[in-house]
Design an enzyme around this catalytic site. Sequence first.
Site, PDB file in Angstrom:
ATOM      1  N   ASP A  95       3.714   3.942   0.140  1.00  0.00           N
ATOM      2  CA  ASP A  95       3.344   2.791  -0.696  1.00  0.00           C
ATOM      3  C   ASP A  95       1.991   3.006  -1.379  1.00  0.00           C
ATOM      4  O   ASP A  95       1.161   3.725  -0.869  1.00  0.00           O
ATOM      5  CB  ASP A  95       3.357   1.495   0.130  1.00  0.00           C
ATOM      6  N   GLU A 128      -2.232  -6.028   1.033  1.00  0.00           N
ATOM      7  CA  GLU A 128      -0.775  -5.876   1.075  1.00  0.00           C
ATOM      8  C   GLU A 128      -0.149  -6.690  -0.051  1.00  0.00           C
ATOM      9  O   GLU A 128      -0.615  -7.786  -0.367  1.00  0.00           O
ATOM     10  CB  GLU A 128      -0.223  -6.376   2.417  1.00  0.00           C
ATOM     11  N   HIS A 151      -1.975   3.430  -0.285  1.00  0.00           N
ATOM     12  CA  HIS A 151      -1.843   3.837   1.114  1.00  0.00           C
ATOM     13  C   HIS A 151      -1.398   5.294   1.210  1.00  0.00           C
ATOM     14  O   HIS A 151      -1.845   6.035   2.082  1.00  0.00           O
ATOM     15  CB  HIS A 151      -0.832   2.911   1.801  1.00  0.00           C
TER      16      HIS A 151
END
Length: 199
Positions: A182, A130, A172
């Site tokens: 994203d 992330e 993603h």
Amino acid sequence: MDRARRLPSRRRLLQGAALAAVPAALLPATRATARPRAVDYPLAEWVPASTSNYTAANRPSTYPVDFVIVHVTQETYADTLAIFQNSAKKVSAHYVVRSEDGHIAQCVRERNVAWHAGNWNYNTRSIGIEHEGWVDQPEYFTDAMYEQSALLTSYICDTYGIPKNRDHIIGHVEVPGSDHTDPGPYWDWPRYMDLVNSV
């Protein structure tokens, strides 16, 4: 003689004498040296996710690891870590990269399956990273973030023999069945892949 003071038992005396006879070289130096390493990536800080938010495994024995999945948090760095630590959220990633300075937190050990891709097959076969920020705010994608994330991705690829190409380092949005967008249109894939391949 003071009756309030108790004398050591014979057993305690014998234990003490036995310990004194053991050479110091045979005793462990400290407890800290016996602990397993908390992180898989040496430059990461350990900030563990709730055990309710990932699946314990023994990868790559139980599942091969052949993808790195790039995410953008849609939250701040601190809020992302708090979400991963909240047992009710049922979400996690292996790593979180901070925008400001590229600092990396590891939240799930790589041997375990983080819940980040929205696709069980891809969760089992990937490491999720992330990145702090929002898909429509490219100012979050700093030089430090790109550089530190690329070092991490390169390290993961080297560890698991993952080819350093876009077939194996994906966003993603590219996970089958994903409804996420994203890392979004402002993520600079050519730059990122150049960095991953230059280390």
